[in-house]
Design an enzyme around this catalytic site. Sequence first.
Site, PDB file in Angstrom:
ATOM      1  N   ILE A 138       5.720  -4.864   8.320  1.00  0.00           N
ATOM      2  CA  ILE A 138       5.456  -3.706   9.145  1.00  0.00           C
ATOM      3  C   ILE A 138       5.167  -2.496   8.250  1.00  0.00           C
ATOM      4  O   ILE A 138       5.492  -2.513   7.058  1.00  0.00           O
ATOM      5  CB  ILE A 138       6.698  -3.347  10.031  1.00  0.00           C
ATOM      6  CG1 ILE A 138       7.932  -3.176   9.143  1.00  0.00           C
ATOM      7  CG2 ILE A 138       6.900  -4.326  11.129  1.00  0.00           C
ATOM      8  CD1 ILE A 138       9.190  -2.689   9.844  1.00  0.00           C
ATOM      9  N   ASN A 139       4.626  -1.447   8.836  1.00  0.00           N
ATOM     10  CA  ASN A 139       4.587  -0.140   8.175  1.00  0.00           C
ATOM     11  C   ASN A 139       5.953   0.541   8.403  1.00  0.00           C
ATOM     12  O   ASN A 139       6.870  -0.078   8.936  1.00  0.00           O
ATOM     13  CB  ASN A 139       3.415   0.692   8.730  1.00  0.00           C
ATOM     14  CG  ASN A 139       2.911   1.721   7.715  1.00  0.00           C
ATOM     15  OD1 ASN A 139       3.705   2.284   6.960  1.00  0.00           O
ATOM     16  ND2 ASN A 139       1.620   1.975   7.699  1.00  0.00           N
ATOM     17  N   THR A 140       6.052   1.800   8.057  1.00  0.00           N
ATOM     18  CA  THR A 140       7.356   2.475   8.092  1.00  0.00           C
ATOM     19  C   THR A 140       7.808   2.810   9.521  1.00  0.00           C
ATOM     20  O   THR A 140       7.014   2.863  10.448  1.00  0.00           O
ATOM     21  CB  THR A 140       7.284   3.786   7.285  1.00  0.00           C
ATOM     22  OG1 THR A 140       6.205   4.559   7.798  1.00  0.00           O
ATOM     23  CG2 THR A 140       7.076   3.507   5.818  1.00  0.00           C
ATOM     24  N   GLY A 178      12.325   0.917   2.784  1.00  0.00           N
ATOM     25  CA  GLY A 178      13.509   0.528   2.010  1.00  0.00           C
ATOM     26  C   GLY A 178      14.446  -0.381   2.790  1.00  0.00           C
ATOM     27  O   GLY A 178      14.148  -0.774   3.930  1.00  0.00           O
ATOM     28  N   LYS A 198      -2.487  -3.767   9.595  1.00  0.00           N
ATOM     29  CA  LYS A 198      -1.101  -3.387   9.279  1.00  0.00           C
ATOM     30  C   LYS A 198      -0.458  -2.739  10.500  1.00  0.00           C
ATOM     31  O   LYS A 198      -0.852  -1.668  10.940  1.00  0.00           O
ATOM     32  CB  LYS A 198      -1.068  -2.425   8.080  1.00  0.00           C
ATOM     33  CG  LYS A 198       0.343  -2.125   7.600  1.00  0.00           C
ATOM     34  CD  LYS A 198       0.354  -1.538   6.217  1.00  0.00           C
ATOM     35  CE  LYS A 198       1.764  -1.343   5.697  1.00  0.00           C
ATOM     36  NZ  LYS A 198       1.782  -0.796   4.341  1.00  0.00           N
ATOM     37  N   ILE A 203       3.546  11.503   3.234  1.00  0.00           N
ATOM     38  CA  ILE A 203       2.486  11.780   2.263  1.00  0.00           C
ATOM     39  C   ILE A 203       1.224  12.292   2.966  1.00  0.00           C
ATOM     40  O   ILE A 203       0.553  13.196   2.469  1.00  0.00           O
ATOM     41  CB  ILE A 203       2.162  10.500   1.436  1.00  0.00           C
ATOM     42  CG1 ILE A 203       3.433   9.962   0.755  1.00  0.00           C
ATOM     43  CG2 ILE A 203       1.060  10.776   0.417  1.00  0.00           C
ATOM     44  CD1 ILE A 203       4.101  10.897  -0.212  1.00  0.00           C
ATOM     45  N   ASN A 209      -5.253   0.247   8.189  1.00  0.00           N
ATOM     46  CA  ASN A 209      -4.034   1.017   8.418  1.00  0.00           C
ATOM     47  C   ASN A 209      -4.111   1.725   9.774  1.00  0.00           C
ATOM     48  O   ASN A 209      -4.727   2.782   9.904  1.00  0.00           O
ATOM     49  CB  ASN A 209      -3.875   2.037   7.280  1.00  0.00           C
ATOM     50  CG  ASN A 209      -2.546   2.753   7.340  1.00  0.00           C
ATOM     51  OD1 ASN A 209      -1.874   2.751   8.379  1.00  0.00           O
ATOM     52  ND2 ASN A 209      -2.162   3.374   6.251  1.00  0.00           N
ATOM     53  N   CYS A 263       0.047   4.567  10.130  1.00  0.00           N
ATOM     54  CA  CYS A 263       0.640   5.673   9.367  1.00  0.00           C
ATOM     55  C   CYS A 263       1.242   6.685  10.334  1.00  0.00           C
ATOM     56  O   CYS A 263       0.531   7.210  11.204  1.00  0.00           O
ATOM     57  CB  CYS A 263      -0.412   6.350   8.492  1.00  0.00           C
ATOM     58  SG  CYS A 263       0.255   7.820   7.679  1.00  0.00           S
ATOM     59  N   SER A 299       0.833  -1.206   0.000  1.00  0.00           N
ATOM     60  CA  SER A 299       0.000   0.000   0.000  1.00  0.00           C
ATOM     61  C   SER A 299       0.869   1.259   0.000  1.00  0.00           C
ATOM     62  O   SER A 299       1.875   1.338   0.708  1.00  0.00           O
ATOM     63  CB  SER A 299      -0.875   0.000   1.253  1.00  0.00           C
ATOM     64  OG  SER A 299      -1.588   1.210   1.344  1.00  0.00           O
TER      65      SER A 299
HETATM   66  C1  SIN Z   1       1.276   8.242   4.102  1.00  0.00           C
HETATM   67  O1  SIN Z   1       0.308   8.400   3.344  1.00  0.00           O
HETATM   68  O2  SIN Z   1       1.735   9.173   4.793  1.00  0.00           O
HETATM   69  C2  SIN Z   1       1.944   6.916   4.199  1.00  0.00           C
HETATM   70  C3  SIN Z   1       0.992   5.836   4.488  1.00  0.00           C
HETATM   71  C4  SIN Z   1       1.340   5.029   5.680  1.00  0.00           C
HETATM   72  O3  SIN Z   1       2.420   5.180   6.259  1.00  0.00           O
HETATM   73  O4  SIN Z   1       0.522   4.197   6.082  1.00  0.00           O
END
Ligand code: SIN
Length: 310
Positions: free
Chosen positions: A198-200, A224, A172, A73, A134, A137, A23
């Site tokens: 995982i997410n970031t 990454g 997530k 984002i 989600n 984020c 995603s």
């Molecule tokens: C974002 O839209 O900021 C990233 C999406 C996310 O980290 O789930």
Amino acid sequence: MTEPDLSLAIGSMTMRNPVGVASGTFGFGQEYEPLINLDRLGAIYTKAVTLAPREGNPPPRLFETPQGLLNSIGLANPGVAAFVQEKLPFLKARSCAIVVNIAGSTEDEYCRVTGAIEENAGPGHNGVDAYEVNISCPNVSHGGMAFGTDPVQVERLVGKLRKLTARPIIVKLSPNVTDIASIAKAAEQGGADALTCINTVVGMAIDTERLQPCLARGTGGLSGPAIRPIGVACTWKAARAVRIPIIGCGGISTADDAIQYLLAGASAIQVGTALFADPAAPMNILEGIIVWMKRKNVGTLAEIPKLLKG
Ligand code: SIN
């Protein structure tokens, strides 16, 4: 050896292979259609869909680091009404599994997004095979990661969504927690069918000439290769805490990266940031997994975690 069986099921959703696209790195699929055969993917995990359209955060909202990408984002997306009108018809025509990522600032928003999609998609495939919730984020002031760091909220939110859909619910998870196992258990307890690990990871870069953060919002989410060991560790911990399947995500750009997640306990994986450099990365990763399975004499995905020693 005969060809390995790459298929898997998460609740009512079947995937022909374990390699999906993460995603937020693949939009709703249309932009990639000229570049790769979408129907060869195991699954498309869409960009997050929220109740109202969102512009997202002000730029700059992407910054490349030596081993990854920082993003802020802010869940930019057209909103659920436009998703249903403009994106769902394209997704309905795909033969790979479609997992719609949903987000919200409040529990009510998550529920209304799910309700609107359920109403429009109806039963069966219909462009939505499952939801990815989600709760991780790191780039929004309300909701997002704030949900995913509190087991009580996680269980309650998933429990509410569980009542709204018979489709599989995939939660997530955020790595930005002290104990990912407790969040994984809360999601399972609430009725989740699977987890994405995982997410970031929250990160920051600073421009030392302009004396300001490289992202307008200050911090962002790091993805990454730099985060792969974190993702593999989170997958390994979560897999030991729950009985539901785990989908590994974070820094996967080669078959070896993907196999590390599968050995750690993942049933499937997602390719994200690697797509920006090479849209064909998922296909190459899939080919590499098949070659490795044949070399190791492995017939099914379920056998892979059992191979891990130690
Ligand atoms: C974002 O839209 O900021 C990233 C999406 C996310 O980290 O789930």
